[in-house]
Scaffold this active site. Structure first.
Site, PDB file in Angstrom:
ATOM      1  N   HIS A 190      53.153  78.919  51.631  1.00  0.00           N
ATOM      2  CA  HIS A 190      52.742  78.137  52.752  1.00  0.00           C
ATOM      3  C   HIS A 190      53.653  77.756  53.883  1.00  0.00           C
ATOM      4  CE1 HIS A 190      49.610  77.392  49.830  1.00  0.00           C
ATOM      5  NE2 HIS A 190      48.861  77.309  50.784  1.00  0.00           N
ATOM      6  N   ASP A 456      44.683  84.136  47.081  1.00  0.00           N
ATOM      7  CA  ASP A 456      44.884  83.805  45.727  1.00  0.00           C
ATOM      8  C   ASP A 456      44.039  85.075  45.170  1.00  0.00           C
ATOM      9  OD1 ASP A 456      45.996  81.367  45.058  1.00  0.00           O
ATOM     10  OD2 ASP A 456      44.326  80.599  46.328  1.00  0.00           O
TER      11      ASP A 456
HETATM   12  C1  PEP Z   1      43.628  81.966  50.049  1.00  0.00           C
HETATM   13  O1  PEP Z   1      43.643  81.886  48.647  1.00  0.00           O
HETATM   14  O2  PEP Z   1      43.307  83.309  50.445  1.00  0.00           O
HETATM   15  C2  PEP Z   1      43.317  81.063  50.994  1.00  0.00           C
HETATM   16  C3  PEP Z   1      43.053  80.926  52.211  1.00  0.00           C
HETATM   17  O3  PEP Z   1      43.566  79.675  50.576  1.00  0.00           O
HETATM   18  P1  PEP Z   1      45.051  79.109  50.330  1.00  0.00           P
HETATM   19  O4  PEP Z   1      45.984  80.019  50.984  1.00  0.00           O
HETATM   20  O5  PEP Z   1      45.364  77.837  50.985  1.00  0.00           O
HETATM   21  O6  PEP Z   1      45.254  79.156  48.902  1.00  0.00           O
HETATM   22 MG    MG Z   2      43.592  79.961  48.166  1.00  0.00          MG
END
Ligand code: PEP
Ligand code: MG
Length: 574
Positions: A190, A456
Site C-alpha cells: 500500500h 492479489d
Molecule cells: C488488487 O488486489 O489487485 C486490488 C486492486 O486490491 P488491493 O490492492 O486493495 O488489495
Molecule cells: Mg486486492
C-alpha cells in the site's frame, strides 16, 4: 562514498534531496544506581526543558500547517510536561531509590498509563496516550537519540523508512517530500500504491536502506529502475537532473491527451479509470484525465480513525466522490480490511496467514453490522451519481449471492423508510482469487461486471506474499499463467454480455497494456499518474495486432519471453 542500493521501482520519476529518516529510535536502557542524585535530577529537568521547547516549536508549526484543532494535541502534551503530579513522583523515585532518570521516568509513567487506561472514561484514556508520547520524547533526550517528526520538515527531503503506513503517508507534506524509499514492501504494497497516487517517486523493498542511510545524506531515488544512490557524485547528480528535465518534457507531451478519448489506432475504445483511496484523490483523477473511478478503496475511511465511521460520515464521503465525478461511473469497493490493513479499534485475533485469513468480504460476513452500515451509506449516496458496487475477495458464487442478498435487504429497508435509492446500481465483484477466475463462467451469469484485482490474483496464483520483498520476483503480471487467468475472466464476462475491467496495478503497466487490449479488457483502472502514459500508448496500438500478440504470448513459457515478444512489436515512449 557513493553507494547504490537496489529496490523495487514503485512510483515513476526521479528525486534528488537529503534523507530524512522516519524511523522509530531505540529507546531501550538499563536500570542503574546513581551516586550523585542532584546531578541526575538536574539531567532530568534539562531533558524535560528541551522536550518542552521542542513541543512548543512543533505546536506552533502545526497551528500554521494543520490548523488549531490538530495543534491542540501538542498543548495537551505540554500540559503533561508541566504537571507536578507527574513530575514530583519521578523526582521522588530518583531521590529515594537512587536510580537513573530513565528508569524513574518509565516506571512512574507506566504506572499512570496503566491506571488511566483501565478507567472507563474516554478522556482519561486519551491522557494515557499523551503520557506515553511525552515519555518517549523525554526519554529520547535522556538517551541522546532523535524522534522523527515529519510535521517539522521545512526543506526538500526524501523520506527513508522501514515501511510507511497510510496515515504516515497522508501526513507527508507534498511541498517538501520529494520521494520516499523503504526497507520492505513490493510494487503492490500500500505504500507503493500511495506513492503513485501522490505522484512522488518511490523505491520500496530495498531491505536495508534504514541501516545504510543517515539523516542528511544526499539521495537520488530512481523510481523508474528501482535504484537508490546514497551520496552520489556531482556527475551522477547532473545526469539525474537531466533525466528529471527529460521526464518533465515527456509529462508535458502526455498532458496534451488530457481530454481525449482512449481509442486505439484502429478505432477500438476502452475506458481509463483512476483508483482512489479518499475523496481528495479525485483531484489527481481529474488532473490526469480519468474517465471514471474504477476502484474506490473505502477502507482508508476506516483506517484513519479511532472508531467506525458513522453511516452519515460515510454517506458524505461517497456522495462527494459521486458528485465529483459528475455522472461518470464510480466503482466503490466494499471494505477490504485484513491482510496488511488493520483497524486499531477492531480487536481481531492474530492470524498465521493474514492474507489467507479473515479478510475483506469474509470479515464483512462476520461483522455484519459494520457491513450493513456501509451498504446503507452507499445506497443513500447512490442518487448523487453513477454508482457501481463491488465486493472484494469473492471466492465462491455462494459468497457473491450472500453479499448481494444483504445489499438488497438493506435497499428494501431503505425504500420502505421512504429513502431514495438509485434503481440503476451495477453490482460486481473483484476477481482476485484463482478459484473465482476459474469459475468466472458461472459467476458471469449473475454479476453485472468483473474487476480483476491482479495485486492479489498474482499473489494467490504464485503463492507469493505481496508484502515480502525477498520473493518479489514472483510478482509476474505478464507471466502466461496470469495472462491465461485474465483471458478466462474477460472471455467469460463477454460471453454473458458483461464488461470486464482491471483495477490491480497491472492495468497501468506498460508491458501489460498491449496484451490486455488484445485480450479485450474493457476498463483499465490505475493510479492516476499512470492514466496519461496509458492513453498515449493505447492510441498508438492497433487492437487487431494486439489480439494476435495476446494469442501468441499466452502460449509462451515465461514472463521474460512475453516481455521480449511485446517489446518486439510495440514502440514505447521513452
Ligand atoms: C488488487 O488486489 O489487485 C486490488 C486492486 O486490491 P488491493 O490492492 O486493495 O488489495
Ligand atoms: Mg486486492
Amino acid at each position: 562514498m557513493s553507494t547504490i542500493l537496489k529496490g523495487i521501482a514503485a512510483s515513476k520519476g526521479y528525486a534528488i534531496a537529503k534523507a530524512y529518516r522516519l524511523v522509530e529510535p531505540d529507546l531501550s536502557f538499563q536500570k542503574t544506581s546513581i551516586a550523585n542524585v542532584e546531578e541526575e535530577v538536574a539531567r532530568f529537568h534539562e531533558a524535560v526543558h528541551i522536550a518542552k521547547s521542542e513541543l512548543e516549536n512543533i505546536r506552533n508549526r502545526a497551528e500554521v500547517d494543520l490548523g488549531a484543532e490538530k495543534a491542540a494535541i501538542f498543548d495537551a502534551h505540554l500540559l503533561v510536561l508541566s504537571d507536578p503530579e507527574l513530575l514530583t513522583p519521578i523526582e521522588d523515585k530518583m531521590k529515594m531509590e537512587q536510580v537513573n532518570a530513565e528508569f524513574a521516568l518509565k516506571e512512574t509513567t507506566d504506572m499512570f498509563i496503566t491506571m488511566f487506561e483501565e478507567m472507563d472514561n474516554e478522556y482519561m484514556r486519551e491522557r494515557a496516550a499523551d503520557i506515553r508520547d511525552v515519555t518517549k520524547r523525554v526519554l529520547s533526550h535522556l538517551l541522546g537519540v532523535q524522534i522523527p517528526n515529519p510535521s517539522t520538515i521545512a526543506e526538500e527531503v526524501i523520506i527513508v523508512a522501514n515501511d510507511l503506513t497510510p496515515s504516515d503517508t497522508a501526513q507527508l507534506n507534498r511541498k517538501f517530500v520529494k520521494g520516499f524509499t523503504t526497507d520492505i514492501g513490493g510494487r503492490t504494497s500500500h505504500s507503493a500504491i500511495m506513492a503513485r497516487s501522490m505522484e512522488i517517486p518511490a523505491v520500496v523493498g530495498t531491505q536495508h536502506i534504514t541501516k545504510e542511510v543517515a539523516n542528511g545524506d544526499l539521495l537520488i531515488i530512481d523510481g523508474t529502475n528501482g535504484d537508490v544512490h546514497v551520496n552520489p557524485t556531482p556527475e551522477l547528480v547532473k545526469e539525474y537532473e537531466a533525466a528529471q528535465e527529460k521526464y518533465a518534457r515527456q509529462k508535458a507531451e502526455w498532458a496534451k491527451l488530457l481530454n481525449e478519448k482512449t481509442v486505439s489506432a484502429d478505432g477500438h475504445q476502452v475506458e481509463l479509470a483512476g483508483n482512489i483511496g479518499t475523496p481528495n484523490d479525485l483531484e489527481g483523477v481529474h488532473a490526469n484525465g480519468g474517465e471514471a473511478v474504477g476502484l474506490y478503496r473505502t477502507e482508508f475511511l476506516y483506517m484513519d480513525k479511532e472508531q467506525f465511521p458513522t453511516e452519515m460520515e460515510q454517506y458524505e464521503a461517497y456522495k462527494a466522490v459521486l458528485e465529483g465525478m459528475k455522472g461518470k461511473p464510480v466503482v466503490v469497493r466494499t471494505l477490504d480490511i485484513g491482510g496488511d490493513k488493520h483497524l486499531p479499534y477492531l480487536d481481531l485475533p492474530e492470524e498465521m496467514n493474514p492474507f489467507l485469513g479473515l479478510r475483506a468480504i469474509r470479515l464483512c460476513f462476520k461483522e455484519k453490522e459494520m457491513f450493513r452500515t456501509q451498504l446503507r451509506a452507499l445506497l443513500r449516496a447512490s442518487v448523487h451519481g453513477n454508482l457501481r458496487i463491488m465486493f472484494p475477495m469473492i471466492a465462491t458464487l455462494d459468497e457473491f449471492r450472500k453479499a448481494k442478498a444483504i445489499l438488497l435487504e438493506e435497499k428494501e429497508a431503505l425504500l420502505s423508510e421512504g429513502v431514495n435509492v438509485s434503481s440503476d446500481i451495477e453490482i460486481g465483484i473483484m476477481i482476485e482469487i484463482p478459484a473465482a477466475a476459474i469459475m468466472a463462467g458461472q459467476l458471469a451469469k449473475e454479476v453485472d461486471f468483473f474487476s480483476i484485482g491482479t495485486n492479489d490474483l498474482i499473489q494467490y496464483t504464485m503463492a507469493a506474499d505481496r508484502m515480502n520483498e525477498t520473493i518479489s520476483y514472483l510478482y509476474q503480471p505478464y507471466h502466461p499463467a496470469i495472462l491465461r487467468l485474465v483471458k478466462m475472466v474477460i472471455d467469460a464476462a463477454h460471453k454473458e454480455g458483461k464488461w470486464a475491467g482491471m483495477c490491480g496495478e497491472m492495468a497501468g503497466e506498460e508491458l501489460a497494456i498491449p496484451i490486455l487490449l488484445g485480450l479485450g479488457l474493457d476498463e483499465f483502472s490505475m493510479s492516476a499518474s499512470s492514466i496519461l502514459p496509458a492513453r498515449s500508448l493505447i492510441k498508438k496500438l492497433n487492437k487487431a495486432e494486439m489480439e494476435k500478440l495476446a494469442a501468441e504470448v499466452i502460449e509462451l513459457q515465461s514472463m521474460e519471453e512475453v516481455a521480449e515478444a511485446v517489446k518486439k512489436v510495440v514502440a514505447f515512449d521513452a
